[in-house]
Design an enzyme around this catalytic site. Structure first.
Site, PDB file in Angstrom:
ATOM      1  N   GLU A  61       0.823  -1.221   0.000  1.00 57.81           N
ATOM      2  CA  GLU A  61       0.000   0.000   0.000  1.00 57.81           C
ATOM      3  C   GLU A  61       0.855   1.269   0.000  1.00 57.81           C
ATOM      4  O   GLU A  61       0.509   2.256  -0.649  1.00 57.81           O
ATOM      5  CB  GLU A  61      -0.913  -0.018   1.238  1.00 57.81           C
ATOM      6  N   ASP A  62       1.956   1.247   0.716  1.00 56.18           N
ATOM      7  CA  ASP A  62       2.689   2.496   0.968  1.00 56.18           C
ATOM      8  C   ASP A  62       4.108   2.548   0.408  1.00 56.18           C
ATOM      9  O   ASP A  62       4.800   3.555   0.595  1.00 56.18           O
ATOM     10  CB  ASP A  62       2.748   2.768   2.479  1.00 56.18           C
TER      11      ASP A  62
END
Ligand code: ZN
Length: 175
Positions: A61-62
């Site tokens: 996600e990051d």
């Protein structure tokens, strides 16, 4: 054990330039390590794939990490759990938050454990070291939303759920 340490090294490298949102801008890696610590040492979870997925849960996600890469290095099980707890960042934030509530009941038990630990750690952080620009209403909104994500998962791990409820209760000091 070696795979877990490999996951910590991998996540530390991927998150190395990121900081948490608290006023002190804590190193990002503190967060996934906190999840694994809650799971292993507070809730007694021993499933290695769950602990490794907890360490890696924000890498797709990051950071610039793909599911295929995780599958290759850490196996299909770990990659699947991470993807189950990964938001689709192409969607607007409000929609992502709504989908977390909708999807919570339908993910695997392994993913539920990671999600519960994630919400526990985020609630604790908001109480202990909140983002500098969050007022009490924003904190309360986060607590309410976290509870709506957790409630459909109840029954998966009573000890972990009790730890969540205790963290949620700490939020009473916010209002
Ligand atoms: Zn997280």
């Amino acid at each position: 054990m070696n795979r877990l340490i490999q996951a910590i090294a991998f996540a530390a490298a991927r998150h190395c330039n990121q900081r948490r949102k608290d006023a002190q801008a804590s190193p990002y890696i503190n967060h996934p390590i906190a999840l694994a610590n809650v799971l292993a040492n507070e809730a007694g979870v021993t499933d290695e794939a769950v602990l490794i997925a907890a360490i890696l849960h924000d890498t797709v996600e990051d950071t610039d990490t793909s599911a295929a890469e995780l599958a290759e290095i850490f196996g299909e099980d770990v990659a699947r759990i991470v993807m189950e707890v990964t938001d689709d960042k192409s969607l607007p934030k409000a929609e992502r938050k709504r989908l977390q509530i909708e999807h919570a009941a339908h993910v695997s038990d392994q993913a539920k454990l990671v999600k519960l630990a994630d919400k526990i750690c985020n609630l604790r952080d908001i109480v202990a070291m909140p983002p500098a620009d969050w007022d009490s209403e924003r904190k309360q909104d986060y607590f309410n939303w976290a509870r709506r994500v957790v409630d459909p998962m109840r029954g998966v791990h009573p000890v972990l759920e009790a730890i969540f409820d205790a963290a949620y209760g700490e939020g009473n000091v916010l209002v």
